[in-house]
Design an enzyme around this catalytic site. Structure first.
Site, PDB file in Angstrom:
ATOM      1  N   GLU A  64      -1.464   8.761   8.405  1.00 12.43           N
ATOM      2  CA  GLU A  64      -0.106   8.238   8.481  1.00 12.43           C
ATOM      3  C   GLU A  64       0.760   9.098   9.664  1.00 12.43           C
ATOM      4  O   GLU A  64       1.911   8.412  10.096  1.00 12.43           O
ATOM      5  CB  GLU A  64       0.619   8.798   7.176  1.00 12.43           C
ATOM      6  CG  GLU A  64       0.239   7.972   5.877  1.00 12.43           C
ATOM      7  CD  GLU A  64       0.871   6.523   5.808  1.00 12.43           C
ATOM      8  OE1 GLU A  64       2.086   6.224   6.419  1.00 12.43           O
ATOM      9  OE2 GLU A  64       0.177   5.471   5.407  1.00 12.43           O
TER      10      GLU A  64
ATOM     11  N   CYS B 124     -10.602   4.118   0.175  1.00  9.72           N
ATOM     12  CA  CYS B 124      -9.253   4.157   0.535  1.00  9.72           C
ATOM     13  C   CYS B 124      -9.005   3.254   1.518  1.00  9.72           C
ATOM     14  O   CYS B 124      -9.729   3.338   2.472  1.00  9.72           O
ATOM     15  CB  CYS B 124      -8.549   5.539   0.661  1.00  9.72           C
ATOM     16  SG  CYS B 124      -7.199   5.779   1.357  1.00  9.72           S
TER      17      CYS B 124
ATOM     18  N   CYS C 100      -4.357  -0.888  -2.167  1.00 11.20           N
ATOM     19  CA  CYS C 100      -4.319   0.560  -2.174  1.00 11.20           C
ATOM     20  C   CYS C 100      -5.224   0.698  -3.355  1.00 11.20           C
ATOM     21  O   CYS C 100      -5.057   0.246  -4.705  1.00 11.20           O
ATOM     22  CB  CYS C 100      -3.000   1.025  -2.444  1.00 11.20           C
ATOM     23  SG  CYS C 100      -2.874   2.686  -3.091  1.00 11.20           S
TER      24      CYS C 100
ATOM     25  N   ASP D 273       0.842  -1.279  -0.137  1.00 14.51           N
ATOM     26  CA  ASP D 273       0.034   0.091  -0.056  1.00 14.51           C
ATOM     27  C   ASP D 273       0.893   1.349   0.120  1.00 14.51           C
ATOM     28  O   ASP D 273       2.060   1.230   0.263  1.00 14.51           O
ATOM     29  CB  ASP D 273      -0.858  -0.108   1.181  1.00 14.51           C
ATOM     30  CG  ASP D 273      -1.668   1.257   1.362  1.00 14.51           C
ATOM     31  OD1 ASP D 273      -2.436   1.677   0.183  1.00 14.51           O
ATOM     32  OD2 ASP D 273      -2.147   1.720   2.554  1.00 14.51           O
ATOM     33  N   SER D 274       0.284   2.557  -0.156  1.00 12.37           N
ATOM     34  CA  SER D 274       1.129   3.469  -0.142  1.00 12.37           C
ATOM     35  C   SER D 274       1.533   4.264   1.234  1.00 12.37           C
ATOM     36  O   SER D 274       2.042   4.902   1.508  1.00 12.37           O
ATOM     37  CB  SER D 274       0.138   4.687  -0.935  1.00 12.37           C
ATOM     38  OG  SER D 274      -0.886   4.858  -0.201  1.00 12.37           O
TER      39      SER D 274
ATOM     40  N   HIS E  56      -6.813   3.323   3.716  1.00 13.45           N
ATOM     41  CA  HIS E  56      -6.508   3.950   5.045  1.00 13.45           C
ATOM     42  C   HIS E  56      -7.939   4.222   6.002  1.00 13.45           C
ATOM     43  O   HIS E  56      -7.986   4.294   7.133  1.00 13.45           O
ATOM     44  CB  HIS E  56      -5.768   5.625   4.790  1.00 13.45           C
ATOM     45  CG  HIS E  56      -4.519   5.291   4.440  1.00 13.45           C
ATOM     46  ND1 HIS E  56      -3.996   4.703   3.360  1.00 13.45           N
ATOM     47  CD2 HIS E  56      -3.306   5.528   5.188  1.00 13.45           C
ATOM     48  CE1 HIS E  56      -2.784   5.001   3.294  1.00 13.45           C
ATOM     49  NE2 HIS E  56      -2.211   5.034   4.488  1.00 13.45           N
TER      50      HIS E  56
END
Length: 259
Positions: free
Chosen positions: A150, A182, A72, A9-10, A184
């Site tokens: 993040e 997303c 992602c 994932d990013s 996240h």
């Protein structure tokens, strides 16, 4: 098959997918990459997203991964066709759960919270066109949310302000389903439940991705059948603190790795 399931994932958000895979496939080894140094992918060009996805894929293949989950939404919608054309390993992608939302909505109005890279992709538009006929899909870019997650600021006042700003216009349009576009964003579900009326269903792709991963492994005779103790390795190319906090798993091995 002792080879691990590769996941990238990013950043740390794809651990929401990793958690579902680990739950559904309890004997599988996993190797997870959090490319946090380059997050968020949603602000990057398609060419950059493809380049980063190739870099992550090469790392996972060097570690003998038998399948790669692109955890992602932005990388899936922009790069998975290139990855599948370039490598023989099976790839599992993720896209916003428009179909289940379209099937569940009673108001015929669905909200989607996603990154710019996902919302502007042709795959997202094709999916919406295919499954959301007769449904109003209200798109909202979640600008700044990935960066806050993040940074470990899930419960911060800034996060609450952004979520209110993004949710209020959709609520005024009478949505009854909110799609998290997303990986996240599932970490925001506790916050979202406090802010949303009880009639609104929150939909993410985690369990469906785990089911698809299991199905592809079974079809390819790649499933780990022995009831061994799995090894879970998670690497980040940024600060490991946030990853450790989100994973919160005593058997997971978490380390910094420049990849």
């Amino acid at each position: 098959m002792q080879r691990p399931i590769g996941i990238f994932d990013s950043g740390v958000g794809g651990t929401s997918i990793w958690r579902e895979i680990k739950k559904m496939l309890p004997y599988e080894h996993t190797l997870y990459l959090a490319d946090s140094a380059n997050a968020p992918y949603g602000e990057r060009s398609k060419e950059e997203i493809v380049q980063l996805s190739v870099k992550n894929t090469k790392f996972l293949l060097e570690h003998d991964c038998k399948i790669i989950v692109v955890a992602c939404n932005t990388a899936t919608t922009n790069a998975i066709d290139h990855l599948r054309a370039s490598y023989k390993v099976p790839f599992i992608g993720i896209e916003p759960a428009i179909k289940p939302a379209a099937l569940q909505t009673k108001t015929k109005k669905v909200g989607i919270l996603a990154t710019k890279g996902t919302l502007s992709s042709s795959l997202f538009h094709n999916t919406s066109k295919l499954f959301a006929e007769g449904i109003t899909v209200l798109e909202q870019e979640g600008k700044g949310l990935v960066e806050l997650i993040e940074a470990g600021e899930i419960d911060s006042p800034t996060m609450q302000e952004l979520l209110k700003k993004y949710l209020d216009p959709m609520l005024q349009q009478d949505i009854d389903c909110l799609v998290l576009g997303c990986t996240h964003y599932p970490y925001l579900i506790p916050q979202l439940k406090k802010m949303l009326p009880s009639n609104i269903t929150i939909i993410d792709s985690g369990e469906a991705v785990a089911r698809q991963t299991k199905a592809v492994l079974e079809k390819g005779n790649l499933l780990q059948v022995a009831k061994n103790t799995p090894r879970h390795m998670l690497f980040t190319n940024k600060d490991i603190g946030v990853l450790k906090k989100l994973v919160n798993d005593p058997i997971a091995e978490i380390a910094y790795r420049d990849f």
